[in-house]
Write a protein that holds these residues in place. Structure first.
Motif, short mmCIF file in Angstrom:
data_model
loop_
_atom_site.label_atom_id
_atom_site.label_comp_id
_atom_site.label_asym_id
_atom_site.label_seq_id
_atom_site.Cartn_x
_atom_site.Cartn_y
_atom_site.Cartn_z
N SER A 1 105.28 -45.50 46.05
CA SER A 1 104.98 -46.89 46.39
C SER A 1 103.57 -47.23 45.93
O SER A 1 102.75 -46.36 45.64
N VAL B 1 105.83 -42.90 50.61
CA VAL B 1 105.22 -44.03 51.30
C VAL B 1 103.71 -43.90 51.34
O VAL B 1 102.98 -44.86 51.13
N ASN C 1 110.15 -41.80 52.38
CA ASN C 1 111.39 -42.40 52.83
C ASN C 1 112.48 -41.67 52.05
O ASN C 1 112.67 -41.92 50.86
#
Length: 126
Positions: A51, A107, A100
């Motif tokens: 991310s 994350v 995740n």
């Protein structure tokens, strides 16, 4: 972005780096086996995504993942999936990654010296 002694500065851009290396070397200009290994590694690296937040944490905390650590991350995510973990902690050497598992997205990333991990339902040490 450059590879530094097989250390990846930004894991998200790893695939592009390997493609550039393969394109620059070509089949005749470089070692074909090395090129194929790099392409296989880029395929593995794209399975787990990072991310924007995780990339920022990697940069801010000066955490670098090499190709072997990325492979171990893949193995850890696969193990976590096998156990039904949805949000897990994957420990690789001295690096802690909150992932995740369902979406295969890292994350956040931190050093293991930070010892409080929240919002996880399992952990994998690889």
């Amino acid at each position: 972005m450059q590879l530094n002694n097989n250390r990846i500065i930004n894991p998200v851009q790893h695939k592009a780096q390997l493609q550039n290396v393969a394109a620059n070397q070509g089949v005749n200009g470089g070692d074909f086996q090395q090129m194929m290994d790099g392409l296989r590694q880029s395929q593995q690296a794209k399975d787990v995504q990072f991310s924007k937040h995780a990339n920022a944490r990697l940069d801010a905390r000066n955490i670098q993942l090499d190709v072997q650590q990325l492979q171990r991350l893949e193995q850890g995510v696969a193990k976590a999936q096998g156990k039904g973990i949805r949000d897990g902690l994957v420990l690789i050497d001295n690096i802690a990654l909150v992932v995740n598992i369902t979406n295969k997205v890292v994350v956040t990333a931190l050093n293991q010296q930070d010892q409080v991990f929240t919002n996880i339902d399992g952990a994998v040490i690889v």
